[in-house]
Scaffold this motif. Structure first.
Motif, mmCIF file in Angstrom:
data_model
loop_
_atom_site.group_PDB
_atom_site.id
_atom_site.type_symbol
_atom_site.label_atom_id
_atom_site.label_comp_id
_atom_site.label_asym_id
_atom_site.label_seq_id
_atom_site.Cartn_x
_atom_site.Cartn_y
_atom_site.Cartn_z
ATOM 1 N N SER A 151 -16.322 49.141 -27.616
ATOM 2 C CA SER A 151 -14.884 49.213 -28.360
ATOM 3 C C SER A 151 -14.135 49.984 -27.738
ATOM 4 C CB SER A 151 -14.933 49.198 -29.803
ATOM 5 O OG SER A 151 -15.471 50.825 -30.075
ATOM 6 N N ARG A 152 -12.708 49.823 -27.785
ATOM 7 C CA ARG A 152 -11.718 50.785 -27.272
ATOM 8 C C ARG A 152 -10.669 51.245 -28.243
ATOM 9 N NH1 ARG A 152 -12.322 46.458 -23.607
ATOM 10 N NH2 ARG A 152 -12.976 46.941 -21.632
ATOM 11 N N ASP A 153 -10.128 52.552 -28.268
ATOM 12 C CA ASP A 153 -9.285 52.946 -29.175
ATOM 13 C C ASP A 153 -7.855 53.120 -28.384
ATOM 14 O OD1 ASP A 153 -7.965 53.847 -31.241
ATOM 15 O OD2 ASP A 153 -9.461 55.448 -32.060
#
Length: 377
Positions: A151-153
């Motif tokens: 995932s990427r934030d």
């Protein structure tokens, strides 16, 4: 750092930045929607034949699953103890262009999730290689590992990366169990409990079998020939257009030159016509010298001698001797060809001839001023 590595790093950074945006998802959605409108044969043509043969080892058997654009299709199982059958499968797979992959259960690998800064994503494998000693009891030469971004934030500029480690001892055991088929493997992937594959390759690069697909090579050759033909067609079209343009320019220049010559000839003809008309109208509006001499001869008496007659710029000048010089003015006033006759200067007597010497001037009717002189004696 060499220029090639700098370029590769820059391109990878750009790819990762683009991956953080919604554009790739939108592009895939639009491509899927467009492909769904095509017939199935065309759809397979555009998507390609992404075929793979997955091998999964059980306790006593080896299962085979074929995967392509339409999904997975189980093919069956083969007992691991049948060496003759495995040799025959090896021969068939060696003659085929379909790549073979080994599937391992998720329990066979060690998995760790690590929070990392987003700047580490372009060099994720190098970063995870430094984390092996702290996250696993193995060193880098004892395992085969891969990493993936879970995932990427974008707000915190953080990513969740997963480290997957396969001990080489387990990998060697799996390869030995496959027998001759191990030499044909192009990759080792991990399958989850729900059957979903992670899309990794835990097989070391030195042991990967690289095959050349003859159909793909033929397609590449046909694509190259089509590209060359297309470029040749474009070049020929541009050449033909350039030749046509040059021919058109030459025709336009020739037509322009002809029009210029015609215009010049027309102007010269108009000038000559105007000059001829002017001369004709001028000559028609004034009497000729013969008519003027005839009129003077009829009106001047015989006792008058003309020594000089001059017609200059529409003016008539008579110089001569006469016994009645003042009477000449009255005689010439009745002439339709002359106007305003008058003596110029004093009349002088000539003792030798007994006559009066005179100078008489008059205007020729219909005579416009000209630069040319008409003189008669």
């Amino acid at each position: 750092m060499p220029a090639v590595d700098q370029l590769a790093t820059s391109l990878e950074t750009l790819r990762l930045r683009l991956a953080r945006t919604p554009l790739p998802g939108w592009g895939r959605s639009m491509a899927d929607a467009a492909l769904s409108l095509l017939p199935p044969p065309w759809r397979r043509l555009f998507r390609g034949e992404a075929r793979r043969l997955f091998l999964a080892r059980g306790d006593q058997a080896l299962s085979f699953t074929a995967s392509d654009a339409n999904g997975d299709q189980p093919l069956g199982e083969v007992p691991l103890g049948d060496a003759e059958l495995l040799a025959e499968l090896h021969a068939r797979l060696a003659a085929s262009s379909v790549p073979a992959w080994l599937l391992l259960p998720a329990a066979a690998v060690l998995r760790r999730r690590l929070p990392l800064p987003a700047a580490a994503e372009p060099r994720l494998r190098d970063v995870l290689a430094h984390e092996l000693d702290r996250q696993t009891p193995f060193s880098a030469d004892q395992v085969s590992f891969q990493g993936r971004v879970v995932s990427r934030d974008a707000a915190s500029q953080q990513i969740q990366a997963e480290l997957l480690v396969l001990p080489r001892a387990r990998l060697e055991a799996e390869m030995q169990a496959l027998g001759p088929l191990a030499a044909l493997l192009e990759g080792v992937d991990v399958v989850e409990a729900d059957g979903r594959r992670l899309g990794l390759n835990l097989l070391p690069a030195a042991r990967r079998e690289t095959r050349r697909d003859p159909v793909r090579r033929l397609n590449a050759l046909l694509a190259a020939v089509a590209a060359v033909a297309l470029l040749g067609t474009l070049a020929l079209t541009l050449h033909n257009r350039a030749s046509a343009l040059e021919a058109l320019r030459a025709d336009v220049e020739a037509a322009t030159a002809e029009a210029r010559q015609a215009r010049l000839a027309r102007n010269q003809l108009q000038a000559k016509v105007q000059a001829a008309n002017f001369l004709a109208s001028t000559r028609a509006s004034r009497p000729t010298m013969l008519e003027l001499l005839d009129d003077l001869t009829r009106r001047i008496p015989d006792d008058t001698a003309i020594d000089k007659l001059t017609v200059n710029d529409g003016k008539l000048v008579l110089v001569g001797q006469s016994r009645a010089a003042p009477a000449l003015v009255g005689l010439l006033q009745d002439s339709p060809l002359l106007a305003e006759p008058a003596l110029s200067g004093a009349v002088q007597a000539d003792p030798r001839s007994g006559r009066d010497r005179f100078t008489l001037a008059a205007t020729v009717r219909g005579q416009a001023p000209e630069g040319a002189n008409d003189t008669g004696r």
